[in-house]
Structure formats: C-alpha cells, structure tokens
Design a protein around this motif. Structure first.
Motif, PDB file in Angstrom:
ATOM      1  N   VAL A 156       0.856  -1.169   0.000  1.00 21.30           N
ATOM      2  CA  VAL A 156       0.000   0.000   0.000  1.00 21.30           C
ATOM      3  C   VAL A 156       0.896   1.223   0.000  1.00 21.30           C
ATOM      4  N   ARG A 157       0.506   2.202  -0.807  1.00 23.78           N
ATOM      5  CA  ARG A 157       1.291   3.439  -0.859  1.00 23.78           C
ATOM      6  C   ARG A 157       1.424   4.026   0.537  1.00 23.78           C
ATOM      7  N   PRO A 158       2.616   4.444   0.917  1.00 26.21           N
ATOM      8  CA  PRO A 158       2.806   5.013   2.251  1.00 26.21           C
ATOM      9  C   PRO A 158       2.042   6.321   2.450  1.00 26.21           C
TER      10      PRO A 158
ATOM     11  N   GLU B  20      -8.901   7.954   4.565  1.00 27.31           N
ATOM     12  CA  GLU B  20     -10.119   8.061   3.761  1.00 27.31           C
ATOM     13  C   GLU B  20     -10.000   7.235   2.481  1.00 27.31           C
ATOM     14  N   GLU B  21      -8.883   7.380   1.776  1.00 26.53           N
ATOM     15  CA  GLU B  21      -8.672   6.613   0.547  1.00 26.53           C
ATOM     16  C   GLU B  21      -8.641   5.113   0.830  1.00 26.53           C
ATOM     17  N   ALA B  22      -8.007   4.734   1.923  1.00 23.26           N
ATOM     18  CA  ALA B  22      -7.932   3.314   2.289  1.00 23.26           C
ATOM     19  C   ALA B  22      -9.321   2.755   2.567  1.00 23.26           C
TER      20      ALA B  22
END
Length: 82
Positions: free
Chosen positions: A17-19, A24-26
C-alpha cells in the motif's frame, strides 16, 4: 537469471500500500473491494446448492458486515457539515 540485491526492508508481500495513502482513501478502497467480494460471493451462492450454498451465503454475510463497518468508519472520518 538476473540477480536482485537483497532489500532488508522488503516485506514478504508482493503488493504494498502506498505510504502516502490517506485513511479516507484506504477506507473507500476497502469498501469497494468488499462490495465486489460480496457480489461475487452472492452470485456463487445462488449458483450452488446444499451446504456449499449455505457456507457461501455465510461468507457473503461476513463480507457485507465488514463492508458496513468500513462504511461507518468512513462516515466518521469525513463528518458531514450541516
């Protein structure tokens, strides 16, 4: 065969997962993934019979319950201003 240097910080996961991913996006992505999993489980359940059907419906219910929890967390993280 090409050899790659050993990265001691690398995880055992193939995907990461992008750091910089926000909570919210997650949560939005998790909700969408769970909605897709729920649709697939329900479709499979309707195509099944007997105990396999019951087990798949049970799995679909667990997925839907998880999706509802994620949606509640998402709603709490983005308060709607009145």
């Amino acid at each position: 065969m090409k050899k790659y240097p050993i990265d001691t910080d690398a995880t055992t996961s193939i995907f990461n997962v992008r750091p910089d991913l926000s909570s919210e996006e997650a949560l939005v992505n998790a909700s969408e993934i769970l909605a897709s999993a729920s649709a697939m489980a329900n479709e499979q359940a309707f195509a099944s019979s007997g105990s396999q059907r019951l087990q798949t419906f049970g799995l679909a219910q667990l997925i839907e319950d998880s999706r509802l929890l994620v949606n509640v967390a998402l709603e709490k993280s983005i308060p709607i201003s009145s």
